[in-house]
Design an enzyme around this catalytic site. Structure first.
Site, PDB file in Angstrom:
ATOM      1  N   GLY A  13       9.390 -11.782 -27.681  1.00 55.45           N
ATOM      2  CA  GLY A  13      10.637 -11.073 -27.955  1.00 55.45           C
ATOM      3  C   GLY A  13      11.673 -11.993 -28.588  1.00 55.45           C
ATOM      4  N   MET A  14      12.799 -11.420 -28.987  1.00 55.15           N
ATOM      5  CA  MET A  14      13.824 -12.236 -29.650  1.00 55.15           C
ATOM      6  C   MET A  14      14.312 -13.341 -28.720  1.00 55.15           C
ATOM      7  SD  MET A  14      17.390 -11.368 -31.543  1.00 55.15           S
ATOM      8  CE  MET A  14      18.350 -10.622 -30.285  1.00 55.15           C
ATOM      9  N   LEU A  39      -1.053  -9.044 -20.439  1.00 53.52           N
ATOM     10  CA  LEU A  39      -0.546  -8.864 -19.072  1.00 53.52           C
ATOM     11  C   LEU A  39       0.577  -7.826 -19.099  1.00 53.52           C
ATOM     12  CD1 LEU A  39      -0.349  -9.681 -16.061  1.00 53.52           C
ATOM     13  CD2 LEU A  39       1.262 -11.479 -16.762  1.00 53.52           C
ATOM     14  N   LEU A  41       3.343  -6.224 -17.342  1.00 49.76           N
ATOM     15  CA  LEU A  41       4.140  -6.630 -16.175  1.00 49.76           C
ATOM     16  C   LEU A  41       4.509  -5.458 -15.263  1.00 49.76           C
ATOM     17  CD1 LEU A  41       6.378  -9.293 -17.946  1.00 49.76           C
ATOM     18  CD2 LEU A  41       4.516  -9.726 -16.332  1.00 49.76           C
ATOM     19  N   SER A 107      22.028  -7.971 -18.909  1.00 50.94           N
ATOM     20  CA  SER A 107      22.765  -7.583 -20.108  1.00 50.94           C
ATOM     21  C   SER A 107      24.186  -7.168 -19.704  1.00 50.94           C
ATOM     22  CB  SER A 107      22.007  -6.425 -20.755  1.00 50.94           C
ATOM     23  OG  SER A 107      22.879  -5.533 -21.369  1.00 50.94           O
ATOM     24  N   SER A 108      25.087  -7.167 -20.673  1.00 50.97           N
ATOM     25  CA  SER A 108      26.487  -6.822 -20.371  1.00 50.97           C
ATOM     26  C   SER A 108      26.653  -5.347 -19.994  1.00 50.97           C
ATOM     27  CB  SER A 108      27.378  -7.143 -21.567  1.00 50.97           C
ATOM     28  OG  SER A 108      26.950  -6.411 -22.685  1.00 50.97           O
ATOM     29  N   CYS A 109      25.601  -4.533 -20.211  1.00 50.39           N
ATOM     30  CA  CYS A 109      25.716  -3.102 -19.878  1.00 50.39           C
ATOM     31  C   CYS A 109      25.736  -2.856 -18.368  1.00 50.39           C
ATOM     32  CB  CYS A 109      24.622  -2.289 -20.539  1.00 50.39           C
ATOM     33  SG  CYS A 109      23.016  -2.621 -19.825  1.00 50.39           S
ATOM     34  N   TYR A 136      18.963   2.122 -17.588  1.00 49.15           N
ATOM     35  CA  TYR A 136      18.655   0.735 -17.945  1.00 49.15           C
ATOM     36  C   TYR A 136      19.568  -0.223 -17.162  1.00 49.15           C
ATOM     37  CZ  TYR A 136      18.155  -3.359 -21.004  1.00 49.15           C
ATOM     38  OH  TYR A 136      17.923  -4.622 -21.510  1.00 49.15           O
ATOM     39  N   LYS A 140      18.784  -3.205 -14.416  1.00 47.62           N
ATOM     40  CA  LYS A 140      19.243  -4.596 -14.575  1.00 47.62           C
ATOM     41  C   LYS A 140      20.064  -5.042 -13.361  1.00 47.62           C
ATOM     42  CE  LYS A 140      17.477  -5.841 -18.473  1.00 47.62           C
ATOM     43  NZ  LYS A 140      16.419  -6.866 -18.423  1.00 47.62           N
ATOM     44  N   PRO A 167      23.719 -11.899 -20.804  1.00 51.50           N
ATOM     45  CA  PRO A 167      24.237 -12.191 -22.147  1.00 51.50           C
ATOM     46  C   PRO A 167      25.007 -11.034 -22.776  1.00 51.50           C
ATOM     47  CG  PRO A 167      21.854 -11.849 -22.219  1.00 51.50           C
ATOM     48  CD  PRO A 167      22.258 -11.732 -20.783  1.00 51.50           C
ATOM     49  N   ASN A 169      26.094  -9.310 -26.677  1.00 48.96           N
ATOM     50  CA  ASN A 169      25.224  -8.912 -27.803  1.00 48.96           C
ATOM     51  C   ASN A 169      24.652 -10.158 -28.469  1.00 48.96           C
ATOM     52  OD1 ASN A 169      26.080  -6.063 -27.755  1.00 48.96           O
ATOM     53  ND2 ASN A 169      28.047  -6.922 -28.384  1.00 48.96           N
ATOM     54  N   HIS A 183      20.394  -3.009 -33.548  1.00 50.81           N
ATOM     55  CA  HIS A 183      21.764  -3.319 -33.138  1.00 50.81           C
ATOM     56  C   HIS A 183      22.638  -3.536 -34.377  1.00 50.81           C
ATOM     57  CE1 HIS A 183      19.840  -4.755 -29.175  1.00 50.81           C
ATOM     58  NE2 HIS A 183      20.470  -3.621 -28.941  1.00 50.81           N
ATOM     59  N   TRP A 206      30.447   3.138 -40.129  1.00 47.87           N
ATOM     60  CA  TRP A 206      30.884   4.195 -39.196  1.00 47.87           C
ATOM     61  C   TRP A 206      32.141   3.779 -38.434  1.00 47.87           C
ATOM     62  CZ3 TRP A 206      27.049   7.543 -35.972  1.00 47.87           C
ATOM     63  CH2 TRP A 206      26.299   8.328 -36.849  1.00 47.87           C
ATOM     64  N   ASP A 282      34.183   5.824 -32.760  1.00 53.10           N
ATOM     65  CA  ASP A 282      34.345   4.371 -32.685  1.00 53.10           C
ATOM     66  C   ASP A 282      33.618   3.743 -31.505  1.00 53.10           C
ATOM     67  OD1 ASP A 282      35.701   3.385 -34.803  1.00 53.10           O
ATOM     68  OD2 ASP A 282      37.692   3.597 -33.920  1.00 53.10           O
TER      69      ASP A 282
HETATM   70  N1  LIG Z   1      18.905  -8.431 -27.869  1.00 61.57           N
HETATM   71  C1  LIG Z   1      20.114  -8.407 -27.345  1.00 61.57           C
HETATM   72  O1  LIG Z   1      21.137  -8.228 -28.020  1.00 61.57           O
HETATM   73  C2  LIG Z   1      20.275  -8.604 -25.864  1.00 61.57           C
HETATM   74  C3  LIG Z   1      21.571  -8.586 -25.369  1.00 61.57           C
HETATM   75  C4  LIG Z   1      21.752  -8.729 -24.010  1.00 61.57           C
HETATM   76  C5  LIG Z   1      20.663  -8.898 -23.189  1.00 61.57           C
HETATM   77  N2  LIG Z   1      19.419  -8.932 -23.683  1.00 61.57           N
HETATM   78  C6  LIG Z   1      18.308  -9.083 -22.718  1.00 61.57           C
HETATM   79  O2  LIG Z   1      17.379 -10.067 -23.068  1.00 61.57           O
HETATM   80  C7  LIG Z   1      16.091  -9.675 -22.622  1.00 61.57           C
HETATM   81  C8  LIG Z   1      15.105  -9.760 -23.783  1.00 61.57           C
HETATM   82  O3  LIG Z   1      15.576  -8.938 -24.837  1.00 61.57           O
HETATM   83  P1  LIG Z   1      15.031  -9.081 -26.331  1.00 61.57           P
HETATM   84  O4  LIG Z   1      16.136  -8.692 -27.223  1.00 61.57           O
HETATM   85  O5  LIG Z   1      14.360 -10.394 -26.504  1.00 61.57           O
HETATM   86  O6  LIG Z   1      13.961  -7.896 -26.330  1.00 61.57           O
HETATM   87  P2  LIG Z   1      12.604  -7.781 -27.176  1.00 61.57           P
HETATM   88  O7  LIG Z   1      12.728  -8.541 -28.445  1.00 61.57           O
HETATM   89  O8  LIG Z   1      12.257  -6.347 -27.219  1.00 61.57           O
HETATM   90  O9  LIG Z   1      11.558  -8.537 -26.235  1.00 61.57           O
HETATM   91  C9  LIG Z   1      11.127  -8.012 -25.020  1.00 61.57           C
HETATM   92  C10 LIG Z   1       9.732  -8.539 -24.763  1.00 61.57           C
HETATM   93  O10 LIG Z   1       9.252  -7.995 -23.511  1.00 61.57           O
HETATM   94  C11 LIG Z   1       7.912  -7.586 -23.696  1.00 61.57           C
HETATM   95  N3  LIG Z   1       7.552  -6.497 -22.786  1.00 61.57           N
HETATM   96  C12 LIG Z   1       8.106  -5.262 -22.705  1.00 61.57           C
HETATM   97  N4  LIG Z   1       7.479  -4.524 -21.784  1.00 61.57           N
HETATM   98  C13 LIG Z   1       6.502  -5.308 -21.249  1.00 61.57           C
HETATM   99  C14 LIG Z   1       5.512  -5.111 -20.249  1.00 61.57           C
HETATM  100  N5  LIG Z   1       5.384  -3.949 -19.603  1.00 61.57           N
HETATM  101  N6  LIG Z   1       4.674  -6.132 -19.971  1.00 61.57           N
HETATM  102  C15 LIG Z   1       4.777  -7.313 -20.631  1.00 61.57           C
HETATM  103  N7  LIG Z   1       5.701  -7.566 -21.577  1.00 61.57           N
HETATM  104  C16 LIG Z   1       6.538  -6.574 -21.886  1.00 61.57           C
HETATM  105  C17 LIG Z   1       7.854  -7.108 -25.120  1.00 61.57           C
HETATM  106  O11 LIG Z   1       6.538  -7.099 -25.590  1.00 61.57           O
HETATM  107  P3  LIG Z   1       6.081  -5.864 -26.560  1.00 61.57           P
HETATM  108  O12 LIG Z   1       7.055  -5.879 -27.691  1.00 61.57           O
HETATM  109  O13 LIG Z   1       4.696  -6.244 -26.940  1.00 61.57           O
HETATM  110  O14 LIG Z   1       6.188  -4.632 -25.713  1.00 61.57           O
HETATM  111  C18 LIG Z   1       8.735  -8.133 -25.829  1.00 61.57           C
HETATM  112  O15 LIG Z   1       7.989  -9.278 -26.213  1.00 61.57           O
HETATM  113  C19 LIG Z   1      16.232  -8.270 -22.046  1.00 61.57           C
HETATM  114  O16 LIG Z   1      16.321  -8.347 -20.652  1.00 61.57           O
HETATM  115  C20 LIG Z   1      17.534  -7.786 -22.605  1.00 61.57           C
HETATM  116  O17 LIG Z   1      18.215  -6.917 -21.721  1.00 61.57           O
HETATM  117  C21 LIG Z   1      19.181  -8.778 -25.018  1.00 61.57           C
END
Ligand SMILES: NC(=O)c1ccc[n+]([C@@H]2O[C@H](COP(=O)([O-])OP(=O)(O)OC[C@H]3O[C@@H](n4cnc5c(N)ncnc54)[C@H](OP(=O)(O)O)[C@@H]3O)[C@@H](O)[C@H]2O)c1
Length: 322
Positions: A13-14, A39, A41, A107-109, A136, A140, A167, A169, A183, A206, A282
């Site tokens: 993931g990111m 795996l 989860l 997350s901030s939500c 969601y 969290k 974190p 955004n 996003h 928008w 907005d």
């Molecule tokens: N991006 C943001 O702006 C942001 C902001 C605040 C907080 N966060 C938090 O940061 C965390 C990671 O976010 P991200 O942006 O990195 O999300 P992401 O890019 O979607 O990455 C999430 C990862 O989790 C994996 N995953 C999902 N379901 C799974 C499962 N059942 N078993 C195993 N792996 C699984 C996904 O794999 P697959 O893709 O293969 O399903 C993906 O690699 C989250 O908790 C999110 O709330 C993100």
């Protein structure tokens, strides 16, 4: 511990991939990773078997089911169920198999819709959540409470120390640039890039452009995660409470959507006009985290918005040009 065995859940993931970059840059070579396909989860038996076999020393829990407003509204059952299951399975299996250090990413939500700005950690559970992502957010919040409850019950007897970071955004390499389901920053990068390439005279944003939002570059988030994981227990305990233990991770400053759009337009090199479609809603006027706690714990971001956008656009081009 010299070279701990570290499991990064969600490493593709990111955020998870940024944590892997940060750990590798710091010289960690003993990383354990599994893709979702390898795996799942949400599968308790599989998660327990994985921890029994691998017995990691530390866990970064960056796997989650994430999505925008549309996905959250359309699939609320999947959002609450999958996130609760992943957290419960990983935290419990980690405890059962001797993991002493775990960092949960939220997350901030988690904060109420009408939380004071900037949002301090103690705004948690003081009001009604934003309805669009309530399932969601509840999952969290449960993740934070899982970590706190395991610490309270087993911290002294088993020496476990499970922490949480929330974190703001995030943006940067590995972001989702899907045209309908991304996003604000990746959506703007795509729109301005396509407008530049297509010679489009103006891009309409928008709303009024006046709402303020905070953005953090994802490698800064990863650095903050590693920093919080490695804080001495006495220091972490001094700045948190057993039932109010999570730590906000923000940039510290926010920008208006108008300022953001201008910055993205300049980064992309778009020469046309930027207009605002004021017939569109907005959203919340401001969403800004109070990051004082993290600041007091000795961490500050290093990548400002201009630099972060430059790097994010370079990453977009790497993946979106023929
Ligand atoms: N991006 C943001 O702006 C942001 C902001 C605040 C907080 N966060 C938090 O940061 C965390 C990671 O976010 P991200 O942006 O990195 O999300 P992401 O890019 O979607 O990455 C999430 C990862 O989790 C994996 N995953 C999902 N379901 C799974 C499962 N059942 N078993 C195993 N792996 C699984 C996904 O794999 P697959 O893709 O293969 O399903 C993906 O690699 C989250 O908790 C999110 O709330 C993100």
């Amino acid at each position: 511990m010299k070279n701990p065995k570290i499991y990064v859940a969600g490493h593709r993931g990111m955020v998870g991939s940024a944590i892997v970059r940060a750990l590798q840059a710091a010289g960690h070579s003993n990383l354990v990773m599994r893709t979702h396909a390898e795996l799942d989860l949400t599968d308790q038996a599989a998660v327990r078997a994985f921890f029994a076999a691998e017995k990691p020393d530390q866990v970064y829990l960056a796997a989650a089911k994430v999505g925008g407003i549309h996905a959250n509204n359309t699939y609320p059952a999947e959002f609450i169920y999958q996130n609760l299951m992943m957290e419960a399975n990983v935290v419990d299996a980690a405890f059962r198999h001797g993991v002493r250090q775990l960092l949960f990413l939220g997350s901030s939500c988690i904060y109420p819709k009408l939380a004071p700005q900037p949002m301090p950690e103690d705004a948690l559970l003081t009001g009604t959540l934003e309805p669009t992502n309530e399932p969601y957010a509840i999952a969290k919040i449960a993740g934070i409470k899982l970590c706190e409850s395991y610490n309270r019950q087993y911290g002294a007897s088993h020496g476990i120390d499970y922490r949480s970071v929330m974190p703001t955004n995030l943006y940067g390499p590995g972001d989702n640039y899907h045209p309908e389901n991304s996003h604000v920053i990746p959506a703007l990068i795509r729109r301005f890039h396509e407008a530049k390439v297509g010679g489009v005279a103006s891009v309409a944003i928008w709303g009024t452009g006046t709402p303020r939002r905070e953005f953090l570059y994802v490698d800064d988030m990863a650095a903050a995660s590693v920093h919080v994981m490695n804080l001495k227990k006495a220091v972490y305990d001094q700045h948190t409470q057993p039932m109010l233990s999570h730590i906000n991770v923000g940039y510290g400053d926010d920008v208006t959507i108008r300022e953001l759009a201008q910055a993205v337009g300049e980064t992309v090199g778009y020469a046309g006009a930027i207009t605002f479609d004021t017939t569109q809603p907005d959203g919340t006027p401001r969403k800004w985290m109070d990051s004082q706690r993290l600041h007091d714990l000795g961490w500050a971001p290093t990548v400002d918005l201009r630099e972060g956008l430059k790097r994010a656009y370079a990453d977009f081009l790497k993946h979106n040009t023929p």
